[in-house]
Design a protein around this motif. Structure first.
Motif, PDB file in Angstrom:
ATOM      1  N   THR A  93      27.619  81.646  -3.410  1.00  0.00           N
ATOM      2  CA  THR A  93      29.084  81.715  -3.440  1.00  0.00           C
ATOM      3  C   THR A  93      29.677  80.986  -4.646  1.00  0.00           C
TER       4      THR A  93
ATOM      5  N   ALA B 151      32.060  78.758  -4.673  1.00  0.00           N
ATOM      6  CA  ALA B 151      32.198  77.324  -4.387  1.00  0.00           C
ATOM      7  C   ALA B 151      30.853  76.612  -4.518  1.00  0.00           C
TER       8      ALA B 151
ATOM      9  N   TYR C  96      30.051  76.254  -8.130  1.00  0.00           N
ATOM     10  CA  TYR C  96      30.880  75.185  -8.690  1.00  0.00           C
ATOM     11  C   TYR C  96      30.219  73.819  -8.462  1.00  0.00           C
ATOM     12  N   ASN C  97      29.640  73.633  -7.281  1.00  0.00           N
ATOM     13  CA  ASN C  97      28.971  72.371  -6.956  1.00  0.00           C
ATOM     14  C   ASN C  97      27.643  72.196  -7.668  1.00  0.00           C
TER      15      ASN C  97
ATOM     16  N   PHE D 105      35.680  78.838 -13.220  1.00  0.00           N
ATOM     17  CA  PHE D 105      36.025  78.804 -11.801  1.00  0.00           C
ATOM     18  C   PHE D 105      37.536  78.768 -11.640  1.00  0.00           C
TER      19      PHE D 105
ATOM     20  N   ARG E 110      40.686  78.163  -9.156  1.00  0.00           N
ATOM     21  CA  ARG E 110      40.881  77.348  -7.957  1.00  0.00           C
ATOM     22  C   ARG E 110      42.360  77.216  -7.618  1.00  0.00           C
TER      23      ARG E 110
ATOM     24  N   SER F 190      39.477  70.594  -5.041  1.00  0.00           N
ATOM     25  CA  SER F 190      38.130  70.513  -4.454  1.00  0.00           C
ATOM     26  C   SER F 190      37.353  71.815  -4.639  1.00  0.00           C
ATOM     27  N   ALA F 191      36.059  71.727  -4.365  1.00  0.00           N
ATOM     28  CA  ALA F 191      35.197  72.910  -4.431  1.00  0.00           C
ATOM     29  C   ALA F 191      35.640  73.958  -3.421  1.00  0.00           C
ATOM     30  N   ARG F 192      36.230  73.511  -2.312  1.00  0.00           N
ATOM     31  CA  ARG F 192      36.695  74.460  -1.291  1.00  0.00           C
ATOM     32  C   ARG F 192      37.837  75.329  -1.800  1.00  0.00           C
ATOM     33  N   SER F 193      38.523  74.868  -2.839  1.00  0.00           N
ATOM     34  CA  SER F 193      39.652  75.637  -3.358  1.00  0.00           C
ATOM     35  C   SER F 193      39.232  76.671  -4.399  1.00  0.00           C
ATOM     36  N   VAL F 194      37.929  76.728  -4.748  1.00  0.00           N
ATOM     37  CA  VAL F 194      37.434  77.716  -5.708  1.00  0.00           C
ATOM     38  C   VAL F 194      37.437  79.086  -5.026  1.00  0.00           C
ATOM     39  N   TYR F 195      38.132  80.043  -5.631  1.00  0.00           N
ATOM     40  CA  TYR F 195      38.226  81.367  -5.033  1.00  0.00           C
ATOM     41  C   TYR F 195      37.683  82.488  -5.912  1.00  0.00           C
TER      42      TYR F 195
END
Length: 161
Positions: free
Chosen positions: A90, A92, A95-96, A113, A115, A119-124
């Motif tokens: 994915t 996210a 990104y990590n 990325f 976003r 945060s990584a959770r905001s990467v879409y």
């Protein structure tokens, strides 16, 4: 190649004289054939960029990882796999996994990325930087893999290592 004092040097360097040739060879070696992790990463990124570009026109399909259909992270996963690097599935997770690079030092082949937050959770969304403010990516349902201008300032760059 010319040989002076038992050291083989290229013809251009042999014209400089023994001491100059040896000095130039010692200094020039790192300039002519650099090997650094960033040079290796750039090479891998550029290979992945070419793979992504070769998929121009391939249809978007959510969850697809190629070789004929892709979603955004499926395209980056496929391109880097073909370039010899493994990425998570994915955007996210990718990104990590990468090393962040500032906008000022981004290079062709870096991941871009998109976003909505910090945060990584905001990467879409993710694409591969092609230079001149453009990316290769698989945008969304109903579209195809294409080269497009980066449309947002809320982006981060990452280099696959």
């Amino acid at each position: 190649m010319a040989t002076r004092t038992g050291v083989t040097v290229p013809p251009l360097l042999s014209r400089l004289g023994t001491v100059s040739a040896l000095t130039a060879a010692a200094v020039g070696t790192s300039l002519l054939a650099p090997w650094t992790p960033s040079a290796e990463a750039a090479s891998t990124g550029v290979k992945a960029l070419h793979v992504a570009a070769s998929k121009k026109g391939s249809p978007y399909k959510w969850g697809a990882t190629g070789p004929h259909r892709f979603d955004c992270s499926g395209l980056t996963l496929y391109a880097f796999k073909r370039a010899g690097k493994k990425l998570p599935r994915t955007a996210a997770a990718q990104y990590n996994k990468v090393r962040r690079v500032p906008t000022t030092t981004r290079t062709r082949g870096d991941l871009v990325f998109f976003r909505s937050g910090r945060s990584a959770r905001s990467v879409y969304h993710v694409g591969i930087y092609a230079g001149h403010g453009r990316i290769w990516h698989a945008p969304k349902t109903g579209t195809v893999v294409r080269l497009e201008r980066i449309w947002s300032k809320r982006v981060s760059y990452g280099r696959v290592h």
